[in-house]
Design an enzyme around this catalytic site. Structure first.
Site, PDB file in Angstrom:
ATOM      1  N   ASP A  51      53.172 -24.719 -11.903  1.00  0.00           N
ATOM      2  CA  ASP A  51      53.697 -25.185 -13.181  1.00  0.00           C
ATOM      3  C   ASP A  51      54.060 -24.021 -14.102  1.00  0.00           C
ATOM      4  OD1 ASP A  51      51.153 -24.348 -13.890  1.00  0.00           O
ATOM      5  OD2 ASP A  51      50.471 -26.315 -14.578  1.00  0.00           O
ATOM      6  N   SER A  52      53.820 -22.799 -13.639  1.00  0.00           N
ATOM      7  CA  SER A  52      54.333 -21.619 -14.330  1.00  0.00           C
ATOM      8  C   SER A  52      55.854 -21.659 -14.425  1.00  0.00           C
ATOM      9  CB  SER A  52      53.900 -20.340 -13.602  1.00  0.00           C
ATOM     10  OG  SER A  52      54.177 -20.424 -12.215  1.00  0.00           O
ATOM     11  N   ASP A  90      51.318 -27.438  -7.747  1.00  0.00           N
ATOM     12  CA  ASP A  90      50.521 -27.718  -8.930  1.00  0.00           C
ATOM     13  C   ASP A  90      50.673 -29.171  -9.344  1.00  0.00           C
ATOM     14  OD1 ASP A  90      48.938 -25.627  -9.842  1.00  0.00           O
ATOM     15  OD2 ASP A  90      50.594 -24.617 -10.861  1.00  0.00           O
ATOM     16  N   LYS A 118      47.105 -28.668  -6.220  1.00  0.00           N
ATOM     17  CA  LYS A 118      46.132 -27.891  -6.995  1.00  0.00           C
ATOM     18  C   LYS A 118      45.873 -28.573  -8.325  1.00  0.00           C
ATOM     19  CE  LYS A 118      47.240 -23.740  -8.701  1.00  0.00           C
ATOM     20  NZ  LYS A 118      47.085 -23.897 -10.185  1.00  0.00           N
ATOM     21  N   GLU A 120      43.456 -28.334 -11.984  1.00  0.00           N
ATOM     22  CA  GLU A 120      42.665 -27.447 -12.822  1.00  0.00           C
ATOM     23  C   GLU A 120      41.461 -28.183 -13.403  1.00  0.00           C
ATOM     24  OE1 GLU A 120      44.989 -25.624 -15.880  1.00  0.00           O
ATOM     25  OE2 GLU A 120      46.510 -24.857 -14.504  1.00  0.00           O
ATOM     26  N   GLU A 187      40.776 -17.825 -11.714  1.00  0.00           N
ATOM     27  CA  GLU A 187      41.675 -17.056 -12.567  1.00  0.00           C
ATOM     28  C   GLU A 187      40.924 -16.424 -13.730  1.00  0.00           C
ATOM     29  OE1 GLU A 187      45.883 -17.492 -15.096  1.00  0.00           O
ATOM     30  OE2 GLU A 187      45.175 -19.142 -13.818  1.00  0.00           O
TER      31      GLU A 187
END
Length: 271
Positions: A51-52, A90, A118, A120, A187
C-alpha cells in the site's frame, strides 16, 4: 559464487526451507509489469504489492487512501511481469476490520494473483489470521511500526524500545504464529528485538529497519533506486547509486548483500 536467478515458483515452503537452512532471502516492492519482471528476474524471492503505492505511485501523503481495488489492479500488473517470485499483497486500511470483511477482501486479492496477504497489527488479528489460514489464504502479519496506524502511533517512530513493549511484541508474534501466520514482517524496531523474535518463532521473519538478524529483508523499489523525493528513512540504502545507474545490477547487489548479511549494516539499524 552469487546466484541471481530466484528459484522458479517460490512458495512459502521455499521461505521456510531457507530459514531452516540459515540462508537469508530478499524481498522488494513492485507495482507494475516492468518492475515485477526486473525484481523477479534478478533473484528476489518475494514481491510485495504494497500500500506504499499510495505515496510512491498515487502521490498521497500516506497509505490510508489506498483501496482494495487499487491493490487488485497493481497485482494484475505485477502478476504479468513476475517470473517465479512469491507475490504478497497488502490488505489496505480498514479492509480487515472484521473477520468476514477480512475473508472477502483477502479472497479478492488472491483471485487477482496474490499468493499471500499482509495485515498490520498484533493480537487483535488472531481470529482473522486463523480464519484466513483455515480457508487456504496464507497470512503475513506486520508488527512494529505499522504505517496504517500512524495517526494512532503519533508519527513514524521506532517501536519496541521499552522492555514491556518488546515483550508484548514477542508474545503477540507467538500468538499470531499459533493462529496460523505463515510469515512475520517487522518494521522499525531495535535490532536486538528483531533477533529475539526471529529466534523465538519458527516461521520466516522479514525485516525493514529491524536489523540484520532477521531471515529476510524488504525495501521499497523507489527507496532503493533513490527515486523518492523525500528524506530517506535510516534503513534505506540507494543501491542504484552504487551501480552506475544499472537497475539490474542494483537489484543483484541488494540480493547479494542481503544474503551475505552485509545489508542492513549498523548504519541502517536501530538500537
Amino acid at each position: 559464487m552469487s546466484v541471481h536467478n530466484a528459484p522458479k515458483a517460490v512458495t512459502i515452503k521455499t521461505l521456510a526451507k531457507l530459514k531452516s537452512e540459515g540462508e537469508k532471502f530478499s524481498c522488494m516492492t513492485a507495482y507494475d509489469y516492468c518492475q515485477a519482471y526486473a525484481v523477479s528476474n534478478n533473484g528476489v524471492e518475494l514481491i510485495l504489492v504494497g500500500d506504499s503505492l499510495g505515496m510512491v505511485i498515487h502521490g498521497h501523503d500516506s497509505s490510508l487512501p489506498v483501496t482494495v481495488e487499487d491493490i487488485a489492479y497493481h497485482i494484475r500488473c505485477v502478476r504479468r511481469g513476475n517470473v517465479g517470485s512469491l507475490i504478497m499483497a497488502d490488505m489496505p486500511f480498514m479492509s480487515y476490520y472484521s473477520e468476514d470483511v477480512s475473508l472477502q477482501n483477502a479472497a479478492t486479492l488472491m483471485s487477482e494473483g496474490a499468493h499471500m496477504v499482509k495485515l498490520e497489527g498484533g493480537a487483535w488479528l488472531t481470529e482473522s489470521t486463523r480464519l484466513l489460514s483455515e480457508r487456504g489464504i496464507p497470512v503475513c502479519a506486520h508488527m512494529g511500526l505499522t504505517p496504517q496506524s500512524v495517526n494512532h502511533l503519533g508519527g513514524y517512530s521506532v517501536q519496541g524500545r521499552d522492555p514491556d513493549a518488546a515483550q508484548t511484541m514477542i508474545d503477540e508474534a507467538l500468538m499470531l504464529q499459533e493462529a496460523g501466520a505463515s510469515v512475520l514482517l517487522l518494521e522499525c524496531i531495535p535490532e536486538e528485538l528483531g533477533e529475539r523474535i526471529t529466534k523465538a518463532l519458527d516461521i520466516p521473519i522479514i525485516g525493514i529497519g529491524a536489523g540484520a538478524k532477521t531471515d529476510g529483508q524488504i525495501l521499497v523499489w523507489h527507496d532503493m533506486m533513490g527515486l523518492w523525493p523525500g528524506r530517506p528513512a535510516k534503513f534505506v540504502k540507494n543501491f542504484l547509486k552504487e551501480t552506475e545507474g544499472s537497475i539490474d545490477d542494483a537489484i543483484k547487489l541488494y540480493v547479494d548483500q542481503v544474503k551475505a548479511g552485509s545489508f542492513p549494516g549498523p548504519e541502517h539499524s536501530y538500537e
